[in-house]
Motif scaffolding. Sequence first.
Motif, short mmCIF file in Angstrom:
data_model
loop_
_atom_site.label_atom_id
_atom_site.label_comp_id
_atom_site.label_asym_id
_atom_site.label_seq_id
_atom_site.Cartn_x
_atom_site.Cartn_y
_atom_site.Cartn_z
N THR A 1 0.86 -1.18 0.00
CA THR A 1 0.00 0.00 0.00
C THR A 1 0.89 1.23 0.00
O THR A 1 1.76 1.37 0.86
CB THR A 1 -0.92 0.03 1.23
OG1 THR A 1 -1.74 -1.15 1.23
CG2 THR A 1 -1.82 1.26 1.20
N LEU A 2 0.69 2.11 -0.98
CA LEU A 2 1.54 3.27 -1.18
C LEU A 2 0.69 4.53 -1.12
O LEU A 2 -0.35 4.62 -1.78
CB LEU A 2 2.22 3.17 -2.55
CG LEU A 2 3.14 4.30 -3.01
CD1 LEU A 2 4.39 4.35 -2.16
CD2 LEU A 2 3.51 4.11 -4.49
N LYS A 3 1.11 5.48 -0.30
CA LYS A 3 0.37 6.73 -0.20
C LYS A 3 1.34 7.88 -0.01
O LYS A 3 2.36 7.73 0.67
CB LYS A 3 -0.63 6.69 0.96
CG LYS A 3 -1.61 7.85 0.96
CD LYS A 3 -2.80 7.60 1.88
CE LYS A 3 -3.80 8.74 1.80
NZ LYS A 3 -5.01 8.49 2.62
N GLY A 4 1.03 9.02 -0.60
CA GLY A 4 1.90 10.18 -0.47
C GLY A 4 1.16 11.47 -0.73
O GLY A 4 -0.03 11.47 -1.05
N GLY A 5 1.88 12.57 -0.61
CA GLY A 5 1.30 13.88 -0.89
C GLY A 5 1.53 14.86 0.24
O GLY A 5 2.22 14.57 1.23
N GLN A 6 0.94 16.03 0.09
CA GLN A 6 1.03 17.05 1.13
C GLN A 6 0.25 16.60 2.36
O GLN A 6 -0.85 16.07 2.25
CB GLN A 6 0.46 18.39 0.63
CG GLN A 6 1.16 18.97 -0.59
CD GLN A 6 2.55 19.48 -0.28
OE1 GLN A 6 2.99 19.51 0.88
NE2 GLN A 6 3.25 19.91 -1.31
N ALA A 7 0.82 16.82 3.51
CA ALA A 7 0.16 16.42 4.76
C ALA A 7 -1.06 17.30 5.03
O ALA A 7 -1.00 18.51 4.84
CB ALA A 7 1.13 16.52 5.92
#
Length: 393
Positions: free
Chosen positions: A326-332
Amino acid sequence: MKALRIHGMRDVRVDNVDDPELQDSRDAIIRVTSTAICGSDLHIYNGSIPQPRPMTLGHEFMGIVEEVGRGVGNLKRGDRVVVPFPIACGHCLFCDHELPGHCENSNPEHYGPEGGLMTEKGGALFGYTDLYGGYDGGQAEFVRVPYADFGPRKVPDNLTDEQVLFLTDIFPTGYTGIDWAGVKGGEVVAIFGAGPVGIMAAKSAWLRGASRVIIVDTQQYRLDKARQTAHAEGILWENHKQVVDEIRSKSKGYGADVCVEAVGFEPDRSLGDRAKAVINLEKGSDKVLLACMSAVRRGGFVSVLGVYSSPFDNFPIHQFFDKGITLKGGQAPAHKHIDRLLKHVSDGDVRLDDIISHRLPLSEAAHGYDIFRNKKDNCTKVVLKPSIGAFSC
C-alpha cells in the motif's frame, strides 16, 4: 518590512518590501515571531522547483495577530497563533474531506484535477512558488494569512514559540506518514531520512505505539540527532542492498511493517546516479523510494512524505504488485492533525524543539540556507527570528 526572498538558484536575500495588507474579509496580518527553514524550501533554493520572480519564502511560521478582516470572528489583535502550511478555504469538497492541500479555492490560477508537471496543481502553500498560489511566505517580519478564520490556531501562553513552531508543518507531516499507515501498536517502522521530517515521523511512531523505530541516513551526525531526540536505531546508508538487508535483519527477515520516505527527489547522489538522471531525463532520483519498496514487508505500507516533482521511468510497478504494497503520499493534511498534536505537546507527550541546531536573526537567513543545504556545522534545523520580542531565543 524585511523579508527573505528568492532571486534565483541559491540566491536568497533579505529585502525591504512593502508591508502586507488585508485583501479579503477573511485575511489576517501576522507579525512573525519565529519561522524556520524547511527541507522543501531547499527545492526552490536549488532551482529544482522553479520560481521566476522574487518571492518571500517560508511556510513554517507563527506570531502575533496585528489585524483581521471583518469576516474573521475567531481571532483578534494580540492573539498568538501558529499557522498550518497549506492555504485552505475550509468549505470546498476537499476541505470538507480534511484534505486542505487540495483546496479548490486557494490556487485559482493553477489549480486542476490533473496534477501535471507545470499545470493543474493542488491547493496553495505559503511561500511555495507561483504554481502553488504565489502567496508570500513567513520568512519575513509580517505575513498576510488568507482564510484566517480556518487555519491559524491560538497557542497557550505557557508554551514557547519553539515548543509549538513545528506544528506548522514538520510535526503534522511526520505524523501523517504514520497515520496513513494506520499504526496501532507493535509495528516495526523504518524511516528513510534523519532530517526534521524523519525525526518527527520517528517521534510520531512512538506516539502511535510502534515496537521498533529504525532511521536511515547518509550522515552520521543526523543519525546521532535522531537517536538523541527520537530514540531511533540508526542505519548509515552505504548502498541499497546493505540498507535493505539491515532492515530485514531487524524485522525477522520480513522487512518493516511501515516504511516512511522522508527524503524526496534530491537525496545525496553519486556521479553515477547523476549521470543516470541525465540519460533518463529525470529530475533528481527515486533511489530512496526504491529502497522503501524493497525494505517494506509483503503487505506492508509505504508513506511518501518527501517531495517528488517529476516522473521516473523505472518505478517498480512489478514489485508493488507482487508484494501487495500500500503506497500513499502527498502534502500532509496539517489542519486535520494540528489540534490533536498541539494537545500532545501541551500534555508533555512529545518534545519538538530538541531538533533545533541553529537560531539566527532573519538578517542571517542566507547563511542559514547555506548551512542547511550543505549540512555544515552539524545543521539539522534552522529557526529564524524576524521580530524583537520573540517568545524564545
